[in-house]
Write a protein that holds these residues in place. Sequence first.
Motif, PDB file in Angstrom:
ATOM      1  N   TYR A   1      44.702 -33.780  26.778  1.00  0.00           N
ATOM      2  CA  TYR A   1      46.031 -34.368  26.863  1.00  0.00           C
ATOM      3  C   TYR A   1      46.879 -33.484  27.765  1.00  0.00           C
ATOM      4  CZ  TYR A   1      50.120 -36.962  25.275  1.00  0.00           C
ATOM      5  OH  TYR A   1      51.226 -37.761  25.228  1.00  0.00           O
ATOM      6  N   ILE A   2      47.256 -33.983  28.921  1.00  0.00           N
ATOM      7  CA  ILE A   2      47.958 -33.190  29.930  1.00  0.00           C
ATOM      8  C   ILE A   2      49.387 -33.695  30.052  1.00  0.00           C
ATOM      9  CG2 ILE A   2      47.957 -32.400  32.313  1.00  0.00           C
ATOM     10  CD1 ILE A   2      44.961 -33.093  32.387  1.00  0.00           C
ATOM     11  N   ASN A   3      50.356 -32.802  29.919  1.00  0.00           N
ATOM     12  CA  ASN A   3      51.750 -33.219  29.947  1.00  0.00           C
ATOM     13  C   ASN A   3      52.627 -32.290  30.764  1.00  0.00           C
ATOM     14  OD1 ASN A   3      51.347 -31.415  27.399  1.00  0.00           O
ATOM     15  ND2 ASN A   3      53.538 -31.311  27.859  1.00  0.00           N
ATOM     16  N   GLY A   4      53.807 -32.786  31.059  1.00  0.00           N
ATOM     17  CA  GLY A   4      54.865 -31.973  31.636  1.00  0.00           C
ATOM     18  C   GLY A   4      55.940 -31.792  30.575  1.00  0.00           C
ATOM     19  N   HIS A   5      57.211 -31.893  30.987  1.00  0.00           N
ATOM     20  CA  HIS A   5      58.398 -31.792  30.131  1.00  0.00           C
ATOM     21  C   HIS A   5      58.682 -30.360  29.706  1.00  0.00           C
ATOM     22  CE1 HIS A   5      61.665 -32.901  27.568  1.00  0.00           C
ATOM     23  NE2 HIS A   5      61.048 -32.467  26.480  1.00  0.00           N
ATOM     24  N   GLU A   6      57.731 -29.693  29.075  1.00  0.00           N
ATOM     25  CA  GLU A   6      57.893 -28.277  28.773  1.00  0.00           C
ATOM     26  C   GLU A   6      57.732 -27.505  30.078  1.00  0.00           C
ATOM     27  OE1 GLU A   6      58.878 -27.449  25.976  1.00  0.00           O
ATOM     28  OE2 GLU A   6      58.312 -29.089  24.642  1.00  0.00           O
ATOM     29  N   HIS A   7      58.705 -26.664  30.416  1.00  0.00           N
ATOM     30  CA  HIS A   7      58.697 -25.981  31.708  1.00  0.00           C
ATOM     31  C   HIS A   7      57.827 -24.730  31.646  1.00  0.00           C
ATOM     32  CE1 HIS A   7      62.590 -27.939  33.452  1.00  0.00           C
ATOM     33  NE2 HIS A   7      61.897 -28.794  32.723  1.00  0.00           N
TER      34      HIS A   7
END
Length: 279
Positions: free
Chosen positions: A187-193
């Motif tokens: 599961y690959i995400n952004g949002h968290e810097h």
Amino acid sequence: MAALMIGSMLVVALLVANVPGLCNGELERFEYPIKSDSSLSFLVVGDWGRKGGYNQSAVAVQMGIKGEKLDVDFIISTGDNFYESFTRIYSADSLQKQWYGVLGNHDYRGDVLAQLSPVLRKIDSRWLCLRSFILDAEIVDFFFVDTTPFGDKYFTEPGSHVYDWRGILPRDSYISNLLKANDVDLYINGHEHCLQHISTSDSPIQFLTSGGGSKAWRGVSWPNPEELKFYYDGQGFMAVQMTETQVDIAFYDIFGNVLHKWGTSKPLFSIVGENSRAY
């Protein structure tokens, strides 16, 4: 064939994903041919675009270097995209490939329809950003899903922010039409810097965050330190290499140093990614 979902979060599954309720005709589908050796490589970056500031330009330089070395096929953006810079920052020859993007929560604080407009593709043909779509890359299907509207707090506690929900309302109808996935491995995400890899003891899913495209932050915590395999609160990006039987990921910093690697092999892959948020 593998299957991959991408949105504010990007999900990568290394088994054939069971995605009930999805008819291929429900989402627009694009095709991308794999290389002659049946491999695929791409970069993942998120939460970028500060007019080159906060090391955005340094990340872009290393993406260009690594992109050339890996002969990347395309670039994936996991949300919070523009902040007024794209074309002049990601100018390396190896980055003149197709970019596939999804919306992040900050994108909804502006004119969201402008970012989705096909006019942007006329300005820079690399850019493709839709709410949800499928990319068929022969050995893997990428499912790009806009999941920002899933976050209750954006509706119930907007604070001083004004969100552009055109095309989303009525929200219940929008949410009910999105994907459900099982047997997901990555599961690959952004949002968290930040850059991050989490592996929990009660699930086979590997959680990978690539949100270090520009301004980074400290303070993200995980209750079980044994499950936090990697965490970096600086800028950087992720590279992915795939074949029909193998996937390898690597995180890089602004100097091109490898911060963390992970890989696995299976007879068949399924990758799912989406632009989601941690709530």
